[in-house]
Design an enzyme around this catalytic site. Structure first.
Site, PDB file in Angstrom:
ATOM      1  N   SER A 193      68.770  19.099   6.809  1.00 34.44           N
ATOM      2  CA  SER A 193      68.820  20.799   6.521  1.00 34.44           C
ATOM      3  C   SER A 193      69.818  21.702   7.117  1.00 34.44           C
ATOM      4  O   SER A 193      70.563  21.033   8.191  1.00 34.44           O
ATOM      5  CB  SER A 193      67.154  21.135   7.262  1.00 34.44           C
ATOM      6  N   TYR A 220      61.723  23.165  14.777  1.00 36.97           N
ATOM      7  CA  TYR A 220      62.112  22.526  13.573  1.00 36.97           C
ATOM      8  C   TYR A 220      63.356  22.206  13.430  1.00 36.97           C
ATOM      9  O   TYR A 220      63.931  20.680  13.066  1.00 36.97           O
ATOM     10  CB  TYR A 220      61.457  23.045  12.409  1.00 36.97           C
ATOM     11  N   LYS A 275      65.598  18.278  13.523  1.00 38.03           N
ATOM     12  CA  LYS A 275      66.810  17.535  12.186  1.00 38.03           C
ATOM     13  C   LYS A 275      68.108  17.174  12.961  1.00 38.03           C
ATOM     14  O   LYS A 275      68.621  16.362  12.632  1.00 38.03           O
ATOM     15  CB  LYS A 275      66.863  18.968  11.181  1.00 38.03           C
TER      16      LYS A 275
END
Ligand code: WQD
Length: 338
Positions: free
Chosen positions: A125, A150, A154
């Site tokens: 992302s 989050y 990644k």
């Protein structure tokens, strides 16, 4: 026919990628625990492709399931989508994110090495960039302190994959750094399944337009942008899906022990208010919205430099913001009927 295992294959991006893998002559095999997806996506895939692809309802943290799959099938490569991805939830429940997103990746990699499955495409992302110092953001921009657990999962996942590729001469991997995926398949057979109140802009817009939500909050119009609202790079999910096919084609050409990463965006920034106005135009109706306070954690503006994806991956977007919003709206209206 090359078999590609798609983890999270019933999800928003996973389901669209399954369709494009099929269109490109691959045989997708799906695994999903329906934690953030629905069996209806499998029906939608079948309506589009006419195929009932092999499906395992299972969790990627389960070590047995990969043993079973890799023993039953000669898997040529894997696309790993399965992960939790709600930024706000990750702040409230970081351990859920660190455990699920990281443990499932380590479990997958261990099984890939055990069964000599050597090709991996990873769903990453643009959050790894945080607020870039310069725009458009290139792949060699510094990875910044993550804005959320989050985003941190990644960043850590990319490091895990890179280090494993360095240590294992046969393993080859590509991380695709998605910008903001929106839209749905033109058939309206698959799309973004709203589970709970949408955190993302476009599903909130379409739910407001169809009457599920009373009004859209535009989180701030006092940013240093042309109209004061935040700027993002909104990419049609079908274009995004096609990038995964290109990533596999590149992996098959690359020498062993190879790791690389690419920005998957349009290269164009659009503000929240531009998205709202474009939606009103394509839907032919006014949208009920108001200017709300800024949302914590939002970066002001981020959009992709796409030169590397065009020149090395051999991929670029073909669909624009209008088309993505038309497809998102068509999908929302189909959902309302069901
Ligand atoms: C876009 C813009 C909001 C909702 C996140 C993740 C990213 C990826 C995509 C998983 C922002 C504004 C939003 C609303 C609004 N997810 N907005 N009103 O935050 O850019 O990215 O989702 O991979 O990793 O970080 O996407 O759609 O939430 O927000 O004004 O009701 O729309 O402030 O400027 P975001 P988003």
């Amino acid at each position: 026919m090359k078999k590609i295992l798609v983890t999270g294959g019933a999800g928003f991006i996973g389901s669209h990628t399954v369709v494009e893998l099929h269109n490109a002559g691959y045989e997708p095999i799906l695994i999903d625990n329906f934690g953030n997806s629905s069996p209806s996506a499998l029906q939608g895939i079948k309506h589009i492709t006419g195929k009932d692809f092999i499906f395992y309802q299972a969790d990627c943290n389960d070590n047995q399931v990969f043993d079973k799959i890799f023993k039953e099938h000669n898997i040529d490569g894997i696309i790993h989508f399965a992960a939790n991805k709600a930024v706000g939830e990750s702040v409230k429940d970081p351990l859920k994110y660190y455990h699920n997103n990281l443990n499932s990746l380590v479990n997958l990699l261990k099984n890939m090495l055990k069964h000599q499955v050597n090709n991996l495409v990873f769903s990453s992302s643009c959050t790894v960039y945080g607020q870039p110092d310069t725009l458009p953001v290139t792949e060699d921009a510094p990875v910044k302190l993550a804005e959320s657990p989050y985003g941190n999962t990644k960043q850590i996942s990319e490091e895990i994959i890179k280090d494993t590729c360095i240590s294992q001469p046969h393993l080859r991997a590509i991380s695709l750094r998605y910008f903001n995926p929106i839209g749905a398949h033109e058939t309206a057979e698959i799309g973004e399944l709203p589970i709970g109140v949408p955190g993302n802009l476009v599903p909130f817009i379409t739910q407001t337009a169809v009457g599920i939500r009373e009004k859209l909050s535009v989180f701030g119009n006092d940013y240093n942008t042309p109209d004061g609202s935040c700027v993002r790079d909104y990419i049609h999910v079908v274009d995004l899906a096609k990038a995964h096919v290109k990533a596999f084609e590149l992996l098959n050409k690359k020498q062993e022990g190879h790791y690389d990463f690419f920005n998957i965006g349009t290269g164009k920034g659009s503000s929240v208010l531009e998205v709202v106005k474009t939606f009103e135009k394509v839907a032919g109706q006014k949208l009920n919205y108001f200017i709300a306070p800024r949302r914590a954690g939002d970066v002001e503006k981020v959009y992709a430099a796409v030169d590397k994806s065009v020149n090395v991956l051999g991929w670029k977007t073909e669909l624009d913001l209008e088309r993505a919003l038309i497809d998102a709206w068509r999908w929302q209206q189909k959902l309302k009927q069901s």
